[in-house]
Design an enzyme around this catalytic site. Sequence first.
Site, PDB file in Angstrom:
ATOM      1  N   GLY A   1       0.910  -1.201   0.059  1.00 22.65           N
ATOM      2  CA  GLY A   1       0.016  -0.042   0.012  1.00 22.65           C
ATOM      3  C   GLY A   1       0.678   1.214  -0.164  1.00 22.65           C
ATOM      4  O   GLY A   1       0.300   2.214  -0.171  1.00 22.65           O
TER       5      GLY A   1
ATOM      6  N   CYS B   1     -27.145  -9.762 -17.266  1.00 23.17           N
ATOM      7  CA  CYS B   1     -26.579  -9.340 -18.337  1.00 23.17           C
ATOM      8  C   CYS B   1     -27.506  -9.729 -19.493  1.00 23.17           C
ATOM      9  O   CYS B   1     -28.053 -10.937 -19.457  1.00 23.17           O
ATOM     10  CB  CYS B   1     -25.204 -10.117 -18.585  1.00 23.17           C
TER      11      CYS B   1
ATOM     12  N   CYS C   1     -25.512 -12.820 -21.667  1.00 18.60           N
ATOM     13  CA  CYS C   1     -25.207 -14.166 -21.074  1.00 18.60           C
ATOM     14  C   CYS C   1     -25.932 -14.507 -19.833  1.00 18.60           C
ATOM     15  O   CYS C   1     -25.746 -15.456 -19.085  1.00 18.60           O
ATOM     16  CB  CYS C   1     -23.736 -14.256 -20.695  1.00 18.60           C
TER      17      CYS C   1
ATOM     18  N   CYS D   1     -22.484  -7.619 -19.692  1.00 16.66           N
ATOM     19  CA  CYS D   1     -20.986  -7.847 -18.937  1.00 16.66           C
ATOM     20  C   CYS D   1     -19.853  -6.767 -19.364  1.00 16.66           C
ATOM     21  O   CYS D   1     -19.771  -6.807 -20.639  1.00 16.66           O
ATOM     22  CB  CYS D   1     -20.449  -9.181 -19.063  1.00 16.66           C
TER      23      CYS D   1
ATOM     24  N   CYS E   1     -18.062 -12.924 -20.388  1.00 18.59           N
ATOM     25  CA  CYS E   1     -19.498 -12.900 -20.976  1.00 18.59           C
ATOM     26  C   CYS E   1     -19.179 -13.949 -22.197  1.00 18.59           C
ATOM     27  O   CYS E   1     -20.164 -14.886 -22.482  1.00 18.59           O
ATOM     28  CB  CYS E   1     -19.817 -11.618 -21.576  1.00 18.59           C
TER      29      CYS E   1
END
Lengths: 258, 293
Positions: free
Chosen positions: B32, B241, B244, B266, B272
């Site tokens: 970080g 979606c 899909c 997606c 997808c």
Amino acid sequence: MTDSPLLRVSNLSKYYGARLGCTDVNFELYPGEVLAVVGESGSGKTTLLNCLSTNLEPTSGRAEYRMRDDVWRNIYDLSEAERRFLMRTDWGFVHQNPADGLRMTVSAGANVGERLMAIGDRHYGNIRASAVDWLGRVEINEDRVDDQPRSFSGGMRQRLQIARNLVTSPRLVFMDEPTGGLDVSVQARLLDLLRGLVGELGLAAVIVTHDLAVARLLSHRMMVMKDGRVIESGLTDRVLDDPREPYTQLLVSSILQV
Amino acid sequence: MSATPSYNFAYLDEQTKRMIRRAILKAIAIPGYQVPFASREMPMPYGWGTGGVQVTAAIVGPTDVLKVIDQGADDTTNAVSIRAFFAKVANVKTTTHTGDATIIQTRHRIPEKQLQAGQTLVYQVPIPEPLRLLEPRETETRVMHALKEYGLMHVKLYEDIATHGRIATTYGYPVMVEDRYVMSPSPTPKFDNPKMHMSAALQLFGAGREMRIYAVPPFTKVVSLDFEDHPFEIQHFSEPCALCAATGVYLDEVILDDHGGHMFVCSDTDNCEDRRAAGHRGALSGEVLEAAE
């Protein structure tokens, strides 16, 4: 007031290279006591305040502070982390220009809540409740809590700055010309508010001002500075009513009488 | 014409790659923490992924398989050209399949398919400093990181709730890494924040213009900041979606006409395609012709 002081300053001096900022300042400040530092421009008032609030490192001398656990620490020996923690919990600093002490682009509520979040408060409802409470105490209406301070008047900004500093119940507040730049009626209201808060919360304060009326209204004791030195100090009423030093006499007699 | 004799492997010279690798190692050692590095000019504009490209160039090897996504898609300009760039200057294999890739350079998304140990995710970062918009001074933000003074980050979230009634930050949502450093996850949607937590893959972040590299090593704690009474939440979508029928994935809204017609698809095109290849069909997948409304 208790018998033990809060702040002990001994032989504090600040030189800017060869030039004198302030020198040989000695005083003790007790809990609940308000000390005014007066003097003309360039007399070292602000240098002294910046040294006391650790914005500047003094050239020599000590300033010892009694922490909440009653341990005396020289504030110039504190680590940066400790110093910054002290600044946002036990101390406050009210700037002359509120824009220096506020975050102008976040709401009034967040300005007041920032210190609470800085010391780990993570409950939005509680933070907001404290913010609203403090806005009320400095006479800012609750419906302004989500407004940014840039939409506030000068007096409101200054009151917001005071609320922001007092929310963590500090024991010591530094103020640099808190009423400078405000018109007289707003000044009077602010002084009234400050006097009430100082008395109610038992705050100790160091107030730098060139306005003797401010010193008269707010402070218990005062120090008169000239050319970087403290030339006279004592109870406010004594200094103002019976000034001993020629310069203090000049200062007191320069007040315009209406 | 001979095969690009003028370029060193992966475009950057060896000393530059060495310098970037040192920054990456330091970043991995301090999860970080933003490590400064001597960012080079790349043959692309700032904001197009110069940081990510430099990180990828420093870690890519001849046996690596590279995938590049932009907003989750493998077929957008940025993704296609960076993939072509590395195919040219490093001669590496490229893929669009998340599972086959060893290095995935990404802008704005984390793939839906769970990443595995051995995979590396390289983020393109425009503004690495999460405190930047609140505190303009770099000297001050560095001290704040050093002293772990992160109250200001909550001021931002407070402002969100005060203004919108909820935390309205939807991307670049600040996270606390390993209980120490607050980090910007780059402008990924907050939907992806939970995927960073305890991920098996190595995550590297490169900011070219700002000259910073930071990292989240595998199996590192990554916690999104929030309030006790306003906990962190990811986005939810009301419909699956349209191609899909996937649910629980991040969807993009696509405008279909100027009469308010739209569909949700997606954002991760590879995910997808995999689902459609496996036989999943959404409402608008086009297999069955329906009369127009």
